[in-house]
Design a protein around this motif. Structure first.
Motif, PDB file in Angstrom:
ATOM      1  N   ASP A  78      11.248   2.542 -10.772  1.00 17.61           N
ATOM      2  CA  ASP A  78      11.903   2.535 -12.455  1.00 17.61           C
ATOM      3  C   ASP A  78      10.874   2.258 -13.269  1.00 17.61           C
ATOM      4  OD1 ASP A  78      13.050   1.913 -14.982  1.00 17.61           O
ATOM      5  OD2 ASP A  78      14.560   0.177 -13.520  1.00 17.61           O
ATOM      6  N   ALA A  79      10.597   3.656 -13.794  1.00 14.58           N
ATOM      7  CA  ALA A  79       8.684   2.874 -14.858  1.00 14.58           C
ATOM      8  C   ALA A  79       8.701   2.758 -16.669  1.00 14.58           C
ATOM      9  CB  ALA A  79       8.046   4.597 -14.447  1.00 14.58           C
ATOM     10  N   GLU A  80      10.726   3.169 -16.469  1.00 17.21           N
ATOM     11  CA  GLU A  80      11.111   2.535 -17.646  1.00 17.21           C
ATOM     12  C   GLU A  80      11.027   0.764 -18.179  1.00 17.21           C
ATOM     13  OE1 GLU A  80      12.183   5.004 -19.929  1.00 17.21           O
ATOM     14  OE2 GLU A  80      11.456   6.676 -19.080  1.00 17.21           O
ATOM     15  N   SER A 110      -0.189  -2.874  -8.052  1.00 17.99           N
ATOM     16  CA  SER A 110      -1.552  -3.139  -7.978  1.00 17.99           C
ATOM     17  C   SER A 110      -2.357  -4.115  -8.064  1.00 17.99           C
ATOM     18  CB  SER A 110      -2.579  -1.809  -7.656  1.00 17.99           C
ATOM     19  OG  SER A 110      -3.013  -2.169  -9.634  1.00 17.99           O
ATOM     20  N   ALA A 111      -1.788  -4.979  -9.194  1.00 19.23           N
ATOM     21  CA  ALA A 111      -2.493  -6.198  -9.586  1.00 19.23           C
ATOM     22  C   ALA A 111      -2.071  -7.396  -8.843  1.00 19.23           C
ATOM     23  CB  ALA A 111      -1.482  -6.328 -10.940  1.00 19.23           C
ATOM     24  N   PRO A 112      -2.857  -8.049  -8.384  1.00 20.70           N
ATOM     25  CA  PRO A 112      -2.628  -9.277  -7.806  1.00 20.70           C
ATOM     26  C   PRO A 112      -1.588 -10.312  -8.495  1.00 20.70           C
ATOM     27  CG  PRO A 112      -4.744  -9.829  -9.244  1.00 20.70           C
ATOM     28  CD  PRO A 112      -4.417  -8.116  -9.833  1.00 20.70           C
ATOM     29  N   THR A 113      -1.440 -10.089  -7.011  1.00 24.54           N
ATOM     30  CA  THR A 113      -0.329 -11.806  -6.715  1.00 24.54           C
ATOM     31  C   THR A 113      -0.537 -12.832  -7.386  1.00 24.54           C
ATOM     32  OG1 THR A 113       0.300 -11.520  -4.919  1.00 24.54           O
ATOM     33  CG2 THR A 113       1.653  -9.950  -6.633  1.00 24.54           C
ATOM     34  N   PHE A 149       4.116   6.008 -15.286  1.00 25.37           N
ATOM     35  CA  PHE A 149       3.775   5.182 -13.850  1.00 25.37           C
ATOM     36  C   PHE A 149       3.029   5.069 -14.289  1.00 25.37           C
ATOM     37  CE2 PHE A 149       7.843   8.212 -12.892  1.00 25.37           C
ATOM     38  CZ  PHE A 149       8.551   7.210 -12.529  1.00 25.37           C
ATOM     39  N   ARG A 150       1.552   5.262 -13.963  1.00 28.00           N
ATOM     40  CA  ARG A 150       0.690   4.918 -14.203  1.00 28.00           C
ATOM     41  C   ARG A 150       0.123   3.488 -14.795  1.00 28.00           C
ATOM     42  NH1 ARG A 150      -4.303   7.853 -13.635  1.00 28.00           N
ATOM     43  NH2 ARG A 150      -3.443  10.405 -13.978  1.00 28.00           N
ATOM     44  N   SER A 151       1.268   3.160 -16.031  1.00 24.63           N
ATOM     45  CA  SER A 151       1.185   1.427 -16.381  1.00 24.63           C
ATOM     46  C   SER A 151       1.852   0.803 -14.821  1.00 24.63           C
ATOM     47  CB  SER A 151       1.356   1.719 -17.582  1.00 24.63           C
ATOM     48  OG  SER A 151       3.076   1.826 -17.020  1.00 24.63           O
ATOM     49  N   LEU A 152       2.842   1.865 -14.344  1.00 22.91           N
ATOM     50  CA  LEU A 152       3.603   0.621 -13.149  1.00 22.91           C
ATOM     51  C   LEU A 152       2.752   0.695 -12.035  1.00 22.91           C
ATOM     52  CD1 LEU A 152       5.946  -0.284 -11.669  1.00 22.91           C
ATOM     53  CD2 LEU A 152       7.040   2.311 -11.129  1.00 22.91           C
ATOM     54  N   VAL A 186       1.362  -1.592  -0.189  1.00 25.23           N
ATOM     55  CA  VAL A 186       0.586  -0.323  -0.468  1.00 25.23           C
ATOM     56  C   VAL A 186       0.349   1.645  -0.177  1.00 25.23           C
ATOM     57  CG1 VAL A 186      -1.853   1.313   0.747  1.00 25.23           C
ATOM     58  CG2 VAL A 186      -1.976  -1.439   1.128  1.00 25.23           C
ATOM     59  N   LYS A 187       1.565   1.375   1.145  1.00 18.91           N
ATOM     60  CA  LYS A 187       2.700   1.964   0.699  1.00 18.91           C
ATOM     61  C   LYS A 187       3.189   2.845  -0.742  1.00 18.91           C
ATOM     62  CE  LYS A 187       4.375   4.543   3.935  1.00 18.91           C
ATOM     63  NZ  LYS A 187       2.649   6.246   4.163  1.00 18.91           N
ATOM     64  N   HIS A 188       4.202   1.309  -1.132  1.00 18.17           N
ATOM     65  CA  HIS A 188       4.501   1.711  -2.524  1.00 18.17           C
ATOM     66  C   HIS A 188       3.767   2.522  -3.661  1.00 18.17           C
ATOM     67  CE1 HIS A 188       6.000  -0.281  -6.008  1.00 18.17           C
ATOM     68  NE2 HIS A 188       6.113   0.764  -6.352  1.00 18.17           N
ATOM     69  N   LEU A 189       2.211   1.892  -3.481  1.00 19.73           N
ATOM     70  CA  LEU A 189       1.120   2.438  -4.379  1.00 19.73           C
ATOM     71  C   LEU A 189       1.311   3.763  -4.214  1.00 19.73           C
ATOM     72  CD1 LEU A 189      -1.776  -0.661  -4.739  1.00 19.73           C
ATOM     73  CD2 LEU A 189       0.368   0.280  -6.576  1.00 19.73           C
ATOM     74  N   GLU A 190       1.236   4.315  -3.257  1.00 20.31           N
ATOM     75  CA  GLU A 190       0.924   5.753  -2.386  1.00 20.31           C
ATOM     76  C   GLU A 190       2.131   6.407  -3.198  1.00 20.31           C
ATOM     77  OE1 GLU A 190       0.754   6.166   1.946  1.00 20.31           O
ATOM     78  OE2 GLU A 190      -1.262   5.368   1.703  1.00 20.31           O
ATOM     79  N   PHE A 191       3.826   5.824  -3.023  1.00 23.35           N
ATOM     80  CA  PHE A 191       4.725   6.635  -3.401  1.00 23.35           C
ATOM     81  C   PHE A 191       4.383   7.123  -4.745  1.00 23.35           C
ATOM     82  CE2 PHE A 191       7.667   4.975   0.147  1.00 23.35           C
ATOM     83  CZ  PHE A 191       7.280   6.013   0.555  1.00 23.35           C
ATOM     84  N   LEU A 192       3.737   6.017  -5.693  1.00 22.15           N
ATOM     85  CA  LEU A 192       3.518   5.682  -7.177  1.00 22.15           C
ATOM     86  C   LEU A 192       2.212   6.937  -7.402  1.00 22.15           C
ATOM     87  CD1 LEU A 192       3.852   2.106  -8.144  1.00 22.15           C
ATOM     88  CD2 LEU A 192       5.341   4.034  -8.963  1.00 22.15           C
ATOM     89  N   GLN A 193       1.430   6.703  -6.765  1.00 22.82           N
ATOM     90  CA  GLN A 193       0.368   8.198  -6.821  1.00 22.82           C
ATOM     91  C   GLN A 193       1.099   9.012  -6.058  1.00 22.82           C
ATOM     92  OE1 GLN A 193      -2.228   6.601  -3.787  1.00 22.82           O
ATOM     93  NE2 GLN A 193      -3.853   5.473  -5.615  1.00 22.82           N
ATOM     94  N   HIS A 194       1.602   9.405  -5.647  1.00 19.76           N
ATOM     95  CA  HIS A 194       2.125  10.823  -5.568  1.00 19.76           C
ATOM     96  C   HIS A 194       3.000  11.477  -6.644  1.00 19.76           C
ATOM     97  CE1 HIS A 194       0.251  11.434  -1.594  1.00 19.76           C
ATOM     98  NE2 HIS A 194       1.018  10.064  -0.870  1.00 19.76           N
ATOM     99  N   THR A 195       3.685  10.362  -7.406  1.00 20.65           N
ATOM    100  CA  THR A 195       4.578  11.028  -8.472  1.00 20.65           C
ATOM    101  C   THR A 195       3.108  11.487 -10.148  1.00 20.65           C
ATOM    102  OG1 THR A 195       6.358   9.229  -7.506  1.00 20.65           O
ATOM    103  CG2 THR A 195       6.198   9.855  -9.683  1.00 20.65           C
TER     104      THR A 195
END
Length: 156
Positions: free
Chosen positions: A115-117, A86-89, A78-81, A10-19
């Protein structure tokens, strides 16, 4: 939600959302500066018609178009990242036969990667720069600059 995903995820997804939000804000600010400065230069060229002002306005519009395209492209990466992160594992404890080949699944996104690239879906620069929103906004500003330049030709 955090119990299902785990606090770190969840914290990782928050970082991505902020970016993603920061990139969207940068794009918005660039559009504001582009419109303001282009309008000011067109106003100056109408009161004192010179080619240098119109060329400066056109070059500035093109520069802002390229910069805005960069930020929009990064936002799409970053949206694709985010979508991949967030996809289920896969459930590793399932009864699936590992010897049976199935559809190839992309490698999971490492925790806290930005690393979105590498992990995002590639976005071409041309597709971003020539998207509808970019053409409508920056293309219209460039067209106005060109019309002002054409009116200057009629005055000489």
């Amino acid at each position: 939600m955090s119990a299902v995903l785990g606090d770190e995820r969840v914290k990782h997804l928050e970082f991505l959302q902020h970016t993603i939000a920061r990139l969207g804000t940068n794009s918005f600010l660039i559009k504001g500066w582009s419109m303001t400065l282009s309008g000011a230069l067109v106003a100056v060229s109408s009161s004192r018609p010179t080619w240098t002002v119109v060329v400066a306005a056109l070059m500035m519009t093109m520069g802002f178009w390229l910069l805005d395209s960069f930020y929009l492209g990064q936002e799409r990466l970053f949206r694709s990242l985010y979508e991949r992160a967030s996809a289920p594992t896969e459930d590793l404890t399932s009864d699936a036969d590992p010897a049976t080949p199935g559809p190839a699944t992309p490698a999971p996104v490492p925790m806290f990667t930005m690393d979105a690239e590498r992990y995002g879906t590639p976005v071409t620069w041309r597709a971003v720069a020539l998207s509808r929103t970019m053409l409508l906004f920056h293309g219209l500003l460039a067209l106005i600059d060109l019309l002002v330049a054409a009116s200057l030709v009629g005055d000489w």
